[in-house]
Design a protein around this motif. Structure first.
Motif, PDB file in Angstrom:
ATOM      1  N   PRO A  75       0.797  -1.181  -0.141  1.00 39.21           N
ATOM      2  CA  PRO A  75      -0.016   0.097  -0.144  1.00 39.21           C
ATOM      3  C   PRO A  75       0.759   1.216   0.063  1.00 39.21           C
ATOM      4  O   PRO A  75       0.694   2.496  -0.558  1.00 39.21           O
ATOM      5  CB  PRO A  75      -0.846   0.100   1.367  1.00 39.21           C
ATOM      6  CG  PRO A  75      -0.796  -1.501   1.766  1.00 39.21           C
ATOM      7  CD  PRO A  75       0.329  -2.100   1.007  1.00 39.21           C
ATOM      8  N   LYS A  76       1.983   1.417   0.787  1.00 36.96           N
ATOM      9  CA  LYS A  76       2.755   2.410   0.645  1.00 36.96           C
ATOM     10  C   LYS A  76       3.338   2.859  -0.588  1.00 36.96           C
ATOM     11  O   LYS A  76       3.536   4.051  -0.873  1.00 36.96           O
ATOM     12  CB  LYS A  76       3.838   2.404   1.764  1.00 36.96           C
ATOM     13  CG  LYS A  76       3.878   2.591   3.243  1.00 36.96           C
ATOM     14  CD  LYS A  76       5.002   2.288   3.948  1.00 36.96           C
ATOM     15  CE  LYS A  76       4.929   1.887   5.205  1.00 36.96           C
ATOM     16  NZ  LYS A  76       6.014   1.572   5.869  1.00 36.96           N
ATOM     17  N   ILE A  96      -3.867  -4.560  -7.569  1.00 41.03           N
ATOM     18  CA  ILE A  96      -4.607  -5.308  -6.831  1.00 41.03           C
ATOM     19  C   ILE A  96      -4.395  -5.101  -5.370  1.00 41.03           C
ATOM     20  O   ILE A  96      -5.017  -5.540  -4.460  1.00 41.03           O
ATOM     21  CB  ILE A  96      -4.176  -6.830  -6.874  1.00 41.03           C
ATOM     22  CG1 ILE A  96      -2.769  -7.156  -6.628  1.00 41.03           C
ATOM     23  CG2 ILE A  96      -4.423  -7.362  -8.652  1.00 41.03           C
ATOM     24  CD1 ILE A  96      -2.267  -8.480  -6.408  1.00 41.03           C
ATOM     25  N   GLU A  98      -4.249  -4.010  -1.665  1.00 39.35           N
ATOM     26  CA  GLU A  98      -5.363  -3.779  -0.752  1.00 39.35           C
ATOM     27  C   GLU A  98      -4.855  -3.039   0.498  1.00 39.35           C
ATOM     28  O   GLU A  98      -3.631  -3.038   0.994  1.00 39.35           O
ATOM     29  CB  GLU A  98      -5.744  -5.106  -0.085  1.00 39.35           C
ATOM     30  CG  GLU A  98      -6.945  -5.080   0.913  1.00 39.35           C
ATOM     31  CD  GLU A  98      -7.523  -6.470   1.337  1.00 39.35           C
ATOM     32  OE1 GLU A  98      -7.140  -7.478   0.821  1.00 39.35           O
ATOM     33  OE2 GLU A  98      -8.439  -6.553   2.315  1.00 39.35           O
ATOM     34  N   GLY A  99      -5.615  -1.886   0.961  1.00 38.97           N
ATOM     35  CA  GLY A  99      -5.010  -1.385   2.199  1.00 38.97           C
ATOM     36  C   GLY A  99      -4.462   0.198   1.716  1.00 38.97           C
ATOM     37  O   GLY A  99      -3.951   0.754   2.681  1.00 38.97           O
ATOM     38  N   ILE A 100      -4.594   0.748   0.578  1.00 41.42           N
ATOM     39  CA  ILE A 100      -4.359   2.111   0.413  1.00 41.42           C
ATOM     40  C   ILE A 100      -5.097   3.025   1.175  1.00 41.42           C
ATOM     41  O   ILE A 100      -6.276   3.056   1.147  1.00 41.42           O
ATOM     42  CB  ILE A 100      -4.133   2.041  -1.166  1.00 41.42           C
ATOM     43  CG1 ILE A 100      -3.442   1.388  -1.756  1.00 41.42           C
ATOM     44  CG2 ILE A 100      -3.880   3.732  -1.585  1.00 41.42           C
ATOM     45  CD1 ILE A 100      -3.502   1.541  -3.388  1.00 41.42           C
ATOM     46  N   PRO A 101      -4.495   4.036   1.891  1.00 37.02           N
ATOM     47  CA  PRO A 101      -5.370   4.940   2.477  1.00 37.02           C
ATOM     48  C   PRO A 101      -6.326   5.763   1.533  1.00 37.02           C
ATOM     49  O   PRO A 101      -5.843   6.105   0.306  1.00 37.02           O
ATOM     50  CB  PRO A 101      -4.525   6.108   3.095  1.00 37.02           C
ATOM     51  CG  PRO A 101      -3.210   5.028   3.281  1.00 37.02           C
ATOM     52  CD  PRO A 101      -3.245   4.155   2.162  1.00 37.02           C
ATOM     53  N   ALA A 102      -7.562   6.137   1.846  1.00 37.41           N
ATOM     54  CA  ALA A 102      -8.495   6.548   0.998  1.00 37.41           C
ATOM     55  C   ALA A 102      -7.981   8.079   0.532  1.00 37.41           C
ATOM     56  O   ALA A 102      -8.436   8.471  -0.643  1.00 37.41           O
ATOM     57  CB  ALA A 102      -9.868   6.703   1.865  1.00 37.41           C
ATOM     58  N   ASP A 104      -4.869   8.929  -0.333  1.00 35.51           N
ATOM     59  CA  ASP A 104      -3.854   8.595  -1.411  1.00 35.51           C
ATOM     60  C   ASP A 104      -4.854   8.197  -2.534  1.00 35.51           C
ATOM     61  O   ASP A 104      -4.529   8.718  -3.732  1.00 35.51           O
ATOM     62  CB  ASP A 104      -3.068   7.490  -1.007  1.00 35.51           C
ATOM     63  CG  ASP A 104      -2.030   7.841   0.324  1.00 35.51           C
ATOM     64  OD1 ASP A 104      -2.233   9.277   0.528  1.00 35.51           O
ATOM     65  OD2 ASP A 104      -1.434   7.123   0.466  1.00 35.51           O
ATOM     66  N   GLY A 187     -13.699  -2.764  -4.066  1.00 35.39           N
ATOM     67  CA  GLY A 187     -14.523  -2.469  -3.192  1.00 35.39           C
ATOM     68  C   GLY A 187     -14.071  -1.187  -2.387  1.00 35.39           C
ATOM     69  O   GLY A 187     -14.502  -0.706  -1.392  1.00 35.39           O
ATOM     70  N   ASP A 188     -13.154  -0.468  -2.935  1.00 39.22           N
ATOM     71  CA  ASP A 188     -12.492   0.697  -2.175  1.00 39.22           C
ATOM     72  C   ASP A 188     -13.386   1.793  -2.436  1.00 39.22           C
ATOM     73  O   ASP A 188     -14.221   1.827  -3.357  1.00 39.22           O
ATOM     74  CB  ASP A 188     -11.004   0.782  -2.616  1.00 39.22           C
ATOM     75  CG  ASP A 188      -9.972   0.205  -1.727  1.00 39.22           C
ATOM     76  OD1 ASP A 188     -10.469  -0.685  -1.090  1.00 39.22           O
ATOM     77  OD2 ASP A 188      -8.730   0.379  -2.046  1.00 39.22           O
ATOM     78  N   GLY A 253     -15.162  -5.012   6.454  1.00 33.76           N
ATOM     79  CA  GLY A 253     -13.853  -5.680   5.901  1.00 33.76           C
ATOM     80  C   GLY A 253     -13.476  -4.413   4.701  1.00 33.76           C
ATOM     81  O   GLY A 253     -12.441  -3.637   4.988  1.00 33.76           O
ATOM     82  N   HIS A 254     -14.368  -4.212   3.863  1.00 33.09           N
ATOM     83  CA  HIS A 254     -13.882  -3.472   2.737  1.00 33.09           C
ATOM     84  C   HIS A 254     -13.918  -1.818   3.279  1.00 33.09           C
ATOM     85  O   HIS A 254     -14.768  -1.488   4.053  1.00 33.09           O
ATOM     86  CB  HIS A 254     -14.879  -3.371   1.502  1.00 33.09           C
ATOM     87  CG  HIS A 254     -14.594  -4.500   0.689  1.00 33.09           C
ATOM     88  ND1 HIS A 254     -15.357  -4.506  -0.620  1.00 33.09           N
ATOM     89  CD2 HIS A 254     -13.785  -5.383   0.484  1.00 33.09           C
ATOM     90  CE1 HIS A 254     -14.864  -5.808  -1.309  1.00 33.09           C
ATOM     91  NE2 HIS A 254     -14.037  -6.242  -0.525  1.00 33.09           N
ATOM     92  N   ALA A 255     -13.285  -1.060   2.771  1.00 33.56           N
ATOM     93  CA  ALA A 255     -13.481   0.398   3.111  1.00 33.56           C
ATOM     94  C   ALA A 255     -14.933   0.836   2.677  1.00 33.56           C
ATOM     95  O   ALA A 255     -15.441   1.667   3.025  1.00 33.56           O
ATOM     96  CB  ALA A 255     -12.354   1.312   2.426  1.00 33.56           C
TER      97      ALA A 255
END
Lengths: 299, 383
Positions: A75-76, A96, A98-102, A104, A187-188, A253-255
């Motif tokens: 994600p970083k 693909i 998962e976990g990128i800050p919204a 960003d 699902g982000d 789970g999903h953001a």
């Protein structure tokens, strides 16, 4: 025909030397996808089972003529990787991660629109795209996708959830129904490609005769898609919305998947889709059954 | 992650947003100490993450130490809609001339940041939104550009903030936007944003929700994590890094991916069962994660059957199977497992399970999601 990708698509994998990138990149290649290179800064000149690795996307594009990228980095690093691919002229990016800050994600999305309008981003946090028999970019197990059949009716799939994308592919395979293209949009909160982008392409794709859409609770993407379908989609559709029994106010789970303030409920989304003429199943299997009926009626 | 009011105010202070002088207190004595330092009169506010605190008697005005002692004693330990008050926030009571409303969120449909601002803030903001929606202005902000001081000032003018409060409100908007973006908030809301008779504008309340995905760049969030209101099942899941939400039913659910997990809940419900939880083991879960997931489910006494629903993409079937076999060697499960395994390397997974010699009373395999749901519900309902 297929949407977004086909047998001529040339793919590089950003993060090919990492665990996920290597595993899925090689699987994509084994499926028949043209995986022409990998990118890992500092590892240029090496190779992964014969696939050349470059230091930058620009170098990889210059050497291989790649027009698509598969991003499998943490994600970083993902936001910079997406923008690097766009700057190098990549037309289709699958991320693909998962976990990128919204924050960003929102910045990346708006930067792409402004500075790289010709680049399409699929994801982040998505399973990728598969045009069965032609191209598979991402983490979908290729063997669960039924090949499209000439002279028969074929179905396009668009889904907001990763595993439910596979479930949808599987439901069609069980029934022997061919798939033109299957797109997992992820699902982000800020997906690069949304339902409407895919529906528009499917509507214009001569190989796609009907469409399955898999949505989930939260946000208003399904409601917006319903409006679009009503006005623009003439091909028959079935759908399923996950999260009928999800409690309000809990993040599932999903953001994206959260019901808040009575908005974004499964019921509201199902109602909107039904009003647009879409046949809505109460579980993935029912959506598959409804699609089988549709195929029968148009064959 | 949702912050308590006092944490929200402390977070605001990091971004120079003016809040009333005050502090958090866990005991009556501490509350009096904070009140003495803040200056009377003070407000004693229950710290719970539920609306309607005031009406429940969780917010009281105190004019001296004695009154502070009395109210803090009443409020600490109070049950507000099922939330027990463990902490109060005590702050100097502000004179209020006017109340406004301001918030920043991400508008997912527009894919831009959204400022909502109103000159009619306070407890009735939802009523205002319903009856007089024009009284709340909405401004989309391109995340690439951000919010300039000039744009903030114009928004305040458009929202009909009176001239005497314009500069103060505009300044706070810019600070709140910085908190929202650099602070990685899903929501940063001030209601009410007050104008004092002295002409100063400041935040009388704070509602902050943080984006869990940004945890890696905010070491300071660790203290908020420590106070999150989780039940014991959720705490155990957290230590294993699992996405778990406790529910009230009897069928324990383990699935990979949020969508499939939600769908599993739906299907269990449709065939007459109730889910005990939502548990997403995520993408790429390995044997350890599966074993941990089973331990978490096993910790829940209400569970009478366990439904494992896996469709492998990034998650590999053989890893799932190894995890189950390992978990069975580590813990004695209180309920039998019904598994449905498909996708990447599913056949290898099924073979590992078959070769492990697990009795049918412990684990049965079903080919489809519906059949597996029916079997799990039948066991759970004692049929």
């Amino acid at each position: 025909m297929a949407i977004f990708v086909n047998q001529d698509t040339k793919v590089i994998v950003q993060g090919l030397t990492g665990g996920q990138g290597k595993y899925h990149g090689l699987r994509n290649q084994a499926y028949g996808t043209q995986v022409v290179g990998g990118v890992t800064p500092g590892k240029g000149g090496t190779d992964v089972e014969g696939i050349p690795v470059f230091n930058s996307v620009a170098e990889a594009v210059a050497a291989t003529g790649a027009n698509a990228s598969f991003i499998a980095v943490p994600p970083k690093a993902a936001p910079a990787a997406i923008l690097e691919a766009a700057a190098a002229g990549i037309a289709f990016i699958v991320c693909i991660t998962e976990g990128i800050p919204a924050q960003d994600e929102a910045k990346v999305f708006n930067t792409l629109i402004r500075d790289y309008p010709k680049t399409r981003l699929l994801g982040p946090n998505c399973p990728g795209i598969i045009s069965p028999g032609k191209c598979n970019i991402g983490i979908t197990a290729g063997e669960i996708a039924e090949l499209p059949k000439a002279g028969k009716k074929n179905v396009g799939i668009v889904s907001r959830s990763g595993t439910l994308t596979y479930q949808a592919l599987y439901e069609l395979k069980q029934r022997g129904i061919g798939v033109s293209t299957c797109v997992g949009i992820g699902g982000d909160p800020v997906p690069g490609t949304n339902f409407i982008d895919c529906l528009r392409e499917f509507q214009n794709d001569p190989e796609t005769d009907a469409i399955i859409m898999i949505g989930e609770i939260g946000g208003s993407a399904e409601e917006e898609a319903a409006e679009f379908i009503k006005a623009n989609v003439t091909k028959p559709m079935s759908a399923y919305i996950a999260g009928v029994t999800a409690p309000a106010g809990k993040k599932m789970g999903h953001a994206g998947a959260i019901v808040s303030g009575g908005k974004g409920t499964a019921q509201g989304k199902m109602d909107a889709l039904r009003a647009a003429g879409v046949k809505v199943g109460l579980n993935p299997t029912e959506a598959g059954d409804l699609m089988a009926e549709i195929i029968k009626s148009i064959s | 992650m949702d912050l308590f009011e006092y944490q929200g105010k402390q977070y605001f202070a990091r971004f120079d947003i003016p809040v009333s002088p005050g502090g958090a207190a866990d005991t009556v004595d501490e509350a009096v100490k904070v009140a003495d330092a803040s200056g009377y009169p003070v407000v004693v506010k229950a710290q719970v993450q539920v609306g309607g605190r005031g009406k429940a008697g969780g917010i009281k005005l105190a004019n001296n130490a004695e009154e502070t002692r009395f109210h803090a004693n009443n409020i600490l330990g109070m049950d507000i809609k099922g939330h027990v008050v463990k902490r109060v926030w005590v702050e100097h009571a502000s004179d209020i001339e006017e109340e406004y409303y301001a918030s920043f969120t991400l508008d997912r449909a527009a894919k831009k940041h959204l400022l909502m601002l109103s000159a009619q803030g306070g407890v009735e903001i939802e009523e205002v939104a319903e009856k007089d929606p024009d009284a709340i202005i909405k401004l989309h902000i391109d995340p690439v550009d951000g919010l300039s001081a000039a744009a903030a000032h114009k928004a305040a003018v458009d929202a009909k903030i009176p001239a005497k409060a314009l500069d103060g409100v505009a300044k706070i908007l810019v600070q709140l936007y910085r908190c929202f973006t650099e602070g990685d908030c899903d929501l940063a809301e001030i209601n009410p944003l007050i104008l004092k008779p002295t002409g100063e504008v400041h935040a009388l309340d704070a509602k902050v929700s943080l984006d869990d995905n940004a945890d890696f760049r905010h070491p300071e969030w660790a203290e908020y994590r420590a106070t999150e209101e989780l039940d014991s099942r959720e705490q155990l899941a957290r230590t294993h890094g699992l996405q778990y939400i406790g529910l009230d039913g009897t069928v324990g659910i383990i699935a990979n991916g949020a969508g499939l997990a939600m769908s599993t809940l739906d299907v269990v419900n449709q065939v007459g069962g109730t889910a005990a939880n939502f548990l997403d083991i995520g993408g790429g879960a390995n044997a350890d994660v599966m074993a941990a997931a089973l331990e978490v489910i096993n910790f829940d006494d209400k569970v009478t059957s366990i439904f494992i629903n896996i469709f492998g993409g990034i998650t590999r079937g053989e890893e799932v199977a190894k995890g189950i076999v390992e978990a069975l060697s580590r813990v004695t499960l209180k309920a039998p497992i019904v598994i449905r395994l498909d996708g990447t390397n599913a056949e290898e997974g099924r073979k590992i399970l078959a070769d492990a010699g697990i009795p049918e009373s412990t684990l049965i395999s079903k080919p489809t999601m519906l059949e597996a749901a029916r079997a799990a519900v039948a066991i759970s309902n004692g049929k």
